[in-house]
Design a protein around this motif. Structure first.
Motif, PDB file in Angstrom:
ATOM      1  N   ASN A 230       0.814  -1.202   0.000  1.00 56.21           N
ATOM      2  CA  ASN A 230       0.000   0.000   0.000  1.00 56.21           C
ATOM      3  C   ASN A 230       0.850   1.256   0.000  1.00 56.21           C
ATOM      4  OD1 ASN A 230      -3.067  -0.270   0.129  1.00 56.21           O
ATOM      5  ND2 ASN A 230      -2.445  -1.860   1.573  1.00 56.21           N
ATOM      6  N   LEU A 297      -6.738  -3.822   4.742  1.00 55.04           N
ATOM      7  CA  LEU A 297      -5.570  -3.483   3.929  1.00 55.04           C
ATOM      8  C   LEU A 297      -5.704  -3.991   2.499  1.00 55.04           C
ATOM      9  CD1 LEU A 297      -2.672  -4.145   6.483  1.00 55.04           C
ATOM     10  CD2 LEU A 297      -3.362  -1.940   5.522  1.00 55.04           C
ATOM     11  N   LEU A 300      -8.053  -1.670   0.688  1.00 53.17           N
ATOM     12  CA  LEU A 300      -7.351  -0.438   0.316  1.00 53.17           C
ATOM     13  C   LEU A 300      -6.433  -0.674  -0.869  1.00 53.17           C
ATOM     14  CD1 LEU A 300      -6.547   2.507   0.865  1.00 53.17           C
ATOM     15  CD2 LEU A 300      -4.860   1.649   2.528  1.00 53.17           C
ATOM     16  N   TRP A 301      -5.770  -1.837  -0.891  1.00 50.99           N
ATOM     17  CA  TRP A 301      -4.857  -2.153  -1.994  1.00 50.99           C
ATOM     18  C   TRP A 301      -5.616  -2.313  -3.309  1.00 50.99           C
ATOM     19  CZ3 TRP A 301      -1.880  -7.217  -3.177  1.00 50.99           C
ATOM     20  CH2 TRP A 301      -0.795  -6.929  -4.001  1.00 50.99           C
ATOM     21  N   GLN A 304      -6.472   1.071  -4.546  1.00 45.73           N
ATOM     22  CA  GLN A 304      -5.304   1.713  -5.159  1.00 45.73           C
ATOM     23  C   GLN A 304      -5.026   1.131  -6.544  1.00 45.73           C
ATOM     24  OE1 GLN A 304      -2.129   3.639  -3.183  1.00 45.73           O
ATOM     25  NE2 GLN A 304      -2.244   2.186  -1.467  1.00 45.73           N
TER      26      GLN A 304
END
Length: 495
Positions: A230, A297, A300-301, A304
């Motif tokens: 991340n 996480l 979120l990755w 992204q």
């Protein structure tokens, strides 16, 4: 059983004869769709299990959809998708249920490769007697020797005595070795759809579920990796937001075109690798998949990665604006859209605890929808139309429009009617005249005729009027380049 076997032989022979009649010279035109339709009908007539299988009729309907595309404007993609739908219809009666696209992809590959030897294996089986003994080749020759030799002798005698028979025999033209090999290839391709190889189901059933596995995916390792990934992606996305999305000034020595064009495809590859790693790190039932911080996480990755894909799309669009749109760039944008959808589905699968089969089936369905649309839409014509609308006449790449073919004809006619200098108009007129002449010649031949070509030619004729302007005549040794510009030979060297 023997009757159905002979029925399949009749279907194959009929299709081979039809192929020889439809394609005496080349494999092109609406006749490709006609042969595909005949193959589809032959499969239904030759396979009773397909007629009784409700799921096979769904696959047959999809194959019929691609038949219409092959008839309107045949292309390699439409033919591959037609074969896949036809093969799925042929294999569905052999399975109890439709499991997943992963195993069906394997079945199609094994069916394509293993089907090559299926006709020869069936010939060996057919050559066995009812008692299981192979028929001796010498016995066959002894059985056929008398009728063949005697028949040939009497035909020769009658030809010597009757000039009509002699003329009829002289008019017979035996097929060339190339034609015989081509017909044999058609028979080899058609036969496996009527008698699929038994190994197709057996080998595909042995494939494991497509769950990616990575070493070292313990919970601490996954948490550290996701935090690091991340952080790395934040740097890349931050640079894209600063220089690509916001239009900030780049460092000295780097142009906007270089920054835009350099990273489009590597970033898509990065997103694909990240998606596979996310699946491997949070496999269903693992400690990572149940841990709340690992789930946050990885979400979120994935977000992204979606920003990364959006940056790739923007890079491609900016590069198109700086140069031109092509059919391959449209395909690249569609591919990026599929990657973005795949990332969303990966996140959905991880958070919702879905299976790998669910993920593969939805991705396969999305890809099938996009590919099906591409068989009915002329991407080259879309690119040509957009380039003509957006660019100045002198800046349009006429060489590329010439490569597009008749899909660029209507945009070129519209371009010709715009205001421009005389030299550019003559170049545009030359490119338009080449495509119009080629399309007219192909539509005049039944072997090359297509409904889409006929519609384009009719509309182009209406737009040009009864007396279309012609480009300037160019005599030897002067010639024209692909963009219509006139090239003069170099002057002779002075002594």
């Amino acid at each position: 059983m023997r009757f159905t076997f002979f029925c399949k032989i009749v279907v194959v022979v009929t299709l081979v004869v039809l192929f020889g009649w439809l394609f005496p010279d080349s494999f092109s035109g609406a006749r490709i769709g006609g042969f595909a339709a005949a193959w589809l009908v032959g499969l239904v007539l030759g396979r009773g299990d397909i007629r009784r299988n409700r799921r096979s009729w769904i696959a047959l309907a999809v194959a019929a959809l691609f038949v219409s595309s092959l008839f309107d404007d045949p292309g390699p993609l439409a033919w591959v998708l037609f074969w896949c739908a036809l093969s799925i219809a042929a294999l569905l009666p052999k399975v109890t249920r439709f499991d997943d696209a992963w195993h069906w992809g394997a079945r199609l590959v094994i069916h394509a490769v293993g089907g090559i030897g299926k006709p020869f294996a069936d010939l060996r089986r057919f050559g066995r007697s009812k008692q299981g003994k192979r028929i001796n080749a010498g016995a066959i020759m002894a059985m056929l020797g008398l009728p063949l030799v005697g028949g040939a002798l009497f035909v020769a005698l009658f030809a010597a005595a009757n000039p009509l028979i002699a003329q009829a025999l002289a008019a017979i033209r035996l097929p060339s070795l190339w034609q015989i090999l081509l017909w044999a290839l058609v028979a080899v391709c058609v036969w496996p759809s009527l008698r699929p190889h038994a190994s197709v189901m057996r080998l595909a059933a042995r494939l494991p579920d497509p769950e990616p596995v990575l070493p070292g995916t313990s919970l601490p390792s996954v948490l550290i990796a996701l935090a690091l990934f991340n952080a790395i992606f934040v740097v890349q996305n931050g640079l894209d937001i600063a220089f690509l999305w916001s239009g900030g000034a780049l460092p000295v020595g780097m142009t906007q075109t270089e920054y835009v064009h350099r990273g489009a495809y590597p970033l898509i590859g990065t997103a694909l690798i990240a998606g596979v790693m996310a699946l491997a790190m949070l496999r269903p039932g693992s400690a990572s998949a149940r841990h709340p911080w690992a789930r946050r996480l990885v979400t979120l990755w994935v977000v992204q990665n979606l920003v990364l894909v959006a940056s790739s799309v923007l890079r491609t669009i900016d590069y198109i604006d700086a140069s031109m749109l092509t059919a391959w760039r449209i395909a690249a944008l569609a591919w990026m859209g599929l990657v973005a959808l795949g990332l969303v589905l990966i996140c959905w699968r991880i958070l919702g605890g879905r299976s790998a089969r669910w993920l593969i089936n939805w991705n396969a369905l999305a890809a099938a929808v996009v590919l099906t649309m591409c068989t009915f839409v002329d991407l080259g014509a879309l690119a040509a139309s957009r380039n003509v609308r957006r660019q100045a006449p002198a800046a349009i790449d006429l060489c590329y429009l010439g490569q597009v073919g008749d899909g660029a004809l209507l945009p070129l006619i519209a371009l010709e009617q715009r205001p421009m200098d005389a030299v550019t108009r003559d170049r545009v007129r030359y490119a338009r005249d080449l495509i119009f002449t080629d399309l007219s010649a192909r539509q005049d031949s039944w072997t090359e005729w297509t409904p889409r070509g006929a519609r384009r030619l009719a509309r182009a004729t209406a737009m040009l009027g009864p007396n279309p302007a012609r480009p300037l005549a160019v005599d030897q040794p002067t010639w024209r380049n692909c963009d219509g510009s006139i090239e003069h030979p170099a002057p002779p060297a002075q002594p």
